[in-house]
Design a protein around this motif. Structure first.
Motif, PDB file in Angstrom:
ATOM      1  N   GLU A   8      64.582  61.941  85.519  1.00 32.45           N
ATOM      2  CA  GLU A   8      65.168  61.419  86.758  1.00 32.45           C
ATOM      3  C   GLU A   8      66.500  62.099  87.056  1.00 32.45           C
ATOM      4  O   GLU A   8      66.800  62.422  88.219  1.00 32.45           O
ATOM      5  N   LEU A   9      67.301  62.333  86.039  1.00 34.36           N
ATOM      6  CA  LEU A   9      68.569  63.042  86.233  1.00 34.36           C
ATOM      7  C   LEU A   9      68.301  64.491  86.649  1.00 34.36           C
ATOM      8  O   LEU A   9      69.033  65.055  87.479  1.00 34.36           O
ATOM      9  N   LEU A  10      67.261  65.089  86.091  1.00 30.24           N
ATOM     10  CA  LEU A  10      66.864  66.442  86.492  1.00 30.24           C
ATOM     11  C   LEU A  10      66.418  66.445  87.947  1.00 30.24           C
ATOM     12  O   LEU A  10      66.764  67.360  88.715  1.00 30.24           O
ATOM     13  N   LEU A  11      65.666  65.435  88.357  1.00 34.83           N
ATOM     14  CA  LEU A  11      65.234  65.319  89.748  1.00 34.83           C
ATOM     15  C   LEU A  11      66.437  65.302  90.678  1.00 34.83           C
ATOM     16  O   LEU A  11      66.445  65.970  91.719  1.00 34.83           O
ATOM     17  N   CYS A  12      67.467  64.567  90.306  1.00 34.92           N
ATOM     18  CA  CYS A  12      68.672  64.500  91.125  1.00 34.92           C
ATOM     19  C   CYS A  12      69.307  65.884  91.264  1.00 34.92           C
ATOM     20  O   CYS A  12      69.726  66.281  92.354  1.00 34.92           O
ATOM     21  N   ARG A  13      69.375  66.632  90.163  1.00 31.81           N
ATOM     22  CA  ARG A  13      69.957  67.971  90.208  1.00 31.81           C
ATOM     23  C   ARG A  13      69.123  68.897  91.103  1.00 31.81           C
ATOM     24  O   ARG A  13      69.673  69.741  91.830  1.00 31.81           O
ATOM     25  N   ILE A  14      67.807  68.736  91.055  1.00 32.53           N
ATOM     26  CA  ILE A  14      66.927  69.556  91.899  1.00 32.53           C
ATOM     27  C   ILE A  14      67.169  69.250  93.375  1.00 32.53           C
ATOM     28  O   ILE A  14      67.247  70.154  94.216  1.00 32.53           O
ATOM     29  N   LEU A  15      67.284  67.974  93.692  1.00 38.99           N
ATOM     30  CA  LEU A  15      67.509  67.565  95.080  1.00 38.99           C
ATOM     31  C   LEU A  15      68.857  68.083  95.597  1.00 38.99           C
ATOM     32  O   LEU A  15      68.962  68.544  96.742  1.00 38.99           O
ATOM     33  N   LEU A  16      69.875  68.020  94.770  1.00 34.23           N
ATOM     34  CA  LEU A  16      71.189  68.526  95.154  1.00 34.23           C
ATOM     35  C   LEU A  16      71.152  70.044  95.323  1.00 34.23           C
ATOM     36  O   LEU A  16      71.705  70.594  96.289  1.00 34.23           O
ATOM     37  N   ALA A  17      70.504  70.738  94.390  1.00 32.94           N
ATOM     38  CA  ALA A  17      70.463  72.202  94.433  1.00 32.94           C
ATOM     39  C   ALA A  17      69.750  72.708  95.675  1.00 32.94           C
ATOM     40  O   ALA A  17      70.106  73.753  96.229  1.00 32.94           O
ATOM     41  N   ASN A  18      68.744  71.965  96.136  1.00 36.56           N
ATOM     42  CA  ASN A  18      67.940  72.425  97.275  1.00 36.56           C
ATOM     43  C   ASN A  18      68.319  71.775  98.599  1.00 36.56           C
ATOM     44  O   ASN A  18      67.628  71.976  99.601  1.00 36.56           O
ATOM     45  N   GLY A  19      69.407  71.008  98.604  1.00 37.74           N
ATOM     46  CA  GLY A  19      69.935  70.493  99.855  1.00 37.74           C
ATOM     47  C   GLY A  19      69.150  69.371 100.491  1.00 37.74           C
ATOM     48  O   GLY A  19      69.228  69.173 101.702  1.00 37.74           O
ATOM     49  N   LEU A  20      68.391  68.587  99.697  1.00 40.36           N
ATOM     50  CA  LEU A  20      67.725  67.420 100.268  1.00 40.36           C
ATOM     51  C   LEU A  20      68.683  66.241 100.336  1.00 40.36           C
ATOM     52  O   LEU A  20      68.569  65.386 101.229  1.00 40.36           O
ATOM     53  N   ILE A  21      69.600  66.167  99.368  1.00 37.79           N
ATOM     54  CA  ILE A  21      70.639  65.143  99.384  1.00 37.79           C
ATOM     55  C   ILE A  21      71.958  65.810  99.016  1.00 37.79           C
ATOM     56  O   ILE A  21      71.983  66.954  98.535  1.00 37.79           O
TER      57      ILE A  21
END
Length: 624
Positions: free
Chosen positions: A452-465
């Motif tokens: 879940e923490l990795l998911l957050c990093r992915i979302l931040l890196a790709n500009g979804l959040i």
């Protein structure tokens, strides 16, 4: 010790000259000395080419190359003569720097074939007009810099120049030919120069070090052709031999490398080489024996194919149908940021058409537990393909309860509260739901797991959040997830179902149209589908959320082809658990043969075809 120096005296006749004669004689003598010096300098210094050398995306000034023979030093290379060029030491250093930074490199030659008279044109068209281009290496020269090797000992690229010869009324023709360097070369093994042979006069305007690109590209004013490190024939618009690309690009995805991507682009319909009665909405691409059907859609200029998703990417590709509609077929490197992090995590997605996800194999993934993709048509729609349901649960199960599950919606459950409760076999979430989940989780103090923490990093890196004062805020996009644990037919159905959700999240007009269909279908049919959801404990949809109801209504109808929609809902009506929950509504669907759902699907199908070139059950443009 003393030396007797005899004084220098001018010849006697010099004293008899008048002053003006003496001046004239001195000027003539000075000019003779200057001419001699120029001759000496010319003999000592090399000749230079007319064409300049440049490096892609660099600030290096354009400089001329060394012309090793008289042909290379001319503005227009003479017909049927070899022209030998050598890079200067500074240019070889620039090539080495570019090669090291980019990992790949092609040396691209821009050529112009001057137009000829009508009479000469007819004569030239009677026989093949060979063109050859190859590299020279340091070992080809002796210690004095003289070229000593034989051309038959090297790889060459070539073509028949008849396709580029034009009559004077049509004007000259230009083309760029890029010759890729082999990967992992030492600085000493990089080219020292190149040789060109043309059967007709040809002008080389510029030579560039560029990123390796193999194939053809007609989307620019000047057509580009690229050959791999082992050379080959170029000029075909219906086939490309990628077999030598294994010498240029990585041949497997790993923690240290990413395989190349392939872009196939279409001419605009008004510029296609096909006649109007030959236009088709699809073409067939034979990729080393694996046949892909590629659909074209209005407004879609290209599709992206990841080589890692193909069985035989480094082989010959042939367009067996509607080749005249294709403007580009190019293999090139993926961006370097797609290489996994040092930790092994994959943060950035491979861009691809989602049709190629269905047969994705874990052996071609960049990391062990999952692979990450992005829809090449819609930036911000990310796809997770997980190794199994357990990995998928680690990423999304807690999120599913927070976003959709009745009785749990809006709550961040602890691990003990989650227990062994089932999430879903596939997932879809909007950027708004994702931002809300991570913001509330942070405030709640519930410890999220590593995925879940990795998911957050992915979302931040790709500009979804992005981070905000309140925690996180949405920027747009959506995520979709399927698992390798699902069977092939289920992956196809789930992929279609979840992708329609992704479009629903990101397209307001689609949401409006969905609402219109939802409110116009007959009441009994709507009661049946909502009753079906309620009868399946594993679904647990919160039916008070009308946004969710619209979204699921659309996806359940559009997840299968139009001609299968009615039979799908009749099949659902025949399930024991559904008949037990609502026997009268099941009888109604059987009596009407599911036609009301097919009618709704027809509306959705026409809309999707007009908007995106998609269909019920087909949410991609590449099918295999």
């Amino acid at each position: 010790m003393k030396f007797n120096v005899k004084p220098f005296r001018l010849p006697v006749f010099f004293d008899r000259l008048e002053k003006r004669q003496k001046i004239l004689l001195a000027v003539v003598a000075a000019l003779l000395v200057l001419d001699g010096a120029v001759i000496v300098v010319r003999l000592c210094l090399p000749d230079y080419s007319y064409a300049g050398f440049a490096v892609e995306n660099s600030s290096y000034p354009v400089q001329h190359m060394v012309a090793l023979n008289s042909s290379a030093g001319k503005t227009v290379l003479p017909a049927s003569e070899y022209a030998f060029f050598r890079f200067t030491d500074a240019q070889r250093k620039q090539i080495a720097e570019f090669y090291e930074q980019n990992g790949t490199c092609s040396i691209s030659v821009s050529a112009v074939v001057p137009a000829v008279s009508s009479r000469l044109y007819s004569s030239l068209m009677e026989k093949e007009l060979p063109f050859y281009y190859g590299f020279l290496y340091a070992s080809d020269f002796d210690k004095k810099g003289k070229f000593t090797a034989e051309l038959k000992e090297r790889n060459l690229s070539g073509t028949d120049l008849r396709q580029f010869v034009r009559q004077k009324k049509e004007g000259s023709a230009s083309f760029d030919i890029g010759f890729a360097l082999e990967k992992n070369l030492s600085v000493e093994a990089l080219p020292a120069g190149f040789v060109i042979y043309a059967s007709v006069p040809l002008k080389v305007t510029v030579v560039k070090a560029v990123s390796a690109r193999v194939g053809f590209d007609y989307t620019q004013a000047v057509p580009y052709y690229g050959v791999p490190a082992n050379g080959g024939v170029f000029g075909s618009a219906s086939a490309v031999d990628f077999s030598g690309c294994s010498m240029v690009f990585p041949v497997q995805n790993s923690r240290y490398s990413v395989m190349p991507e392939i872009e196939l682009a279409f001419f605009p319909e008004e510029k296609t080489a096909l006649a109007e009665n030959e236009l088709s909405d699809k073409l067939n691409l034979n990729a080393g024996g694996e046949v892909l059907t590629v659909y074209r859609a209005h407004g879609v200029e290209s599709v992206t194919i990841q080589s890692s998703s193909l069985r035989f990417p480094f082989s010959r590709f042939e367009i067996s149908e509607n080749a005249g509609s294709v403007s580009k077929l190019i293999m090139t490197s993926n961006p370097s940021r797609l290489v996994p992090e040092k930790s092994g995590e994959v943060l950035y997605p491979l861009r691809t058409d989602p049709g190629l996800l269905l047969r994705s194999k874990t052996a071609s993934w960049r990391t062990q537990d999952y692979e990450l993709y992005e829809w090449d048509r819609f930036s911000g729609i990310l796809f997770f393909d997980t190794k199994n349901y357990d990995v998928q649960d680690d990423f999304f199960r807690r999120l599913a309860f927070y976003v959709e599950k009745i009785g749990y919606k809006g709550k961040i459950l602890t691990d003990s509260e989650l227990g062994d409760m089932h999430g879903y076999n596939a997932h879809d979430y909007s950027a708004e739901s994702l931002a809300s989940f991570f913001a509330v989780a942070e405030r709640s103090g519930v410890q999220l797991n590593e995925k879940e923490l990795l998911l957050c990093r992915i979302l931040l890196a790709n500009g979804l959040i992005e981070r905000s004062e309140d925690g996180y805020r949405p920027l747009g996009g959506a995520i979709i997830s399927i698992s390798q644990d699902s069977s092939a037919w289920l992956r196809k159905s789930l992929c279609a179902h979840e992708i329609w959700h992704g479009l629903f999240f990101t397209d307001e007009d689609f949401r409006t149209m969905t609402a219109a269909v939802y409110y116009t279908i007959d009441e009994k049919s709507l009661d049946f589908i909502r009753g079906y959801w309620a009868s399946q404990p594993g679904l647990g949809y919160d039916q008070s959320d009308i946004y969710l109801m619209h979204n699921e209504f659309m996806a359940y109808i559009m997840q299968q082809p139009l001609n299968s929609v009615a039979s799908y809902f009749v099949h659902v009506a025949n399930r024991g658990s559904v008949m037990k929950a609502m026997p009268d509504l099941c009888a109604y669907v059987r009596d009407t043969k599911g036609i009301t759902f097919e009618d709704a699907a027809g509306i959705f199908d026409s809309y999707a075809a007009d908007r995106w070139g998609l269909r019920c059950g087909r949410v991609f443009l590449v099918v295999r």
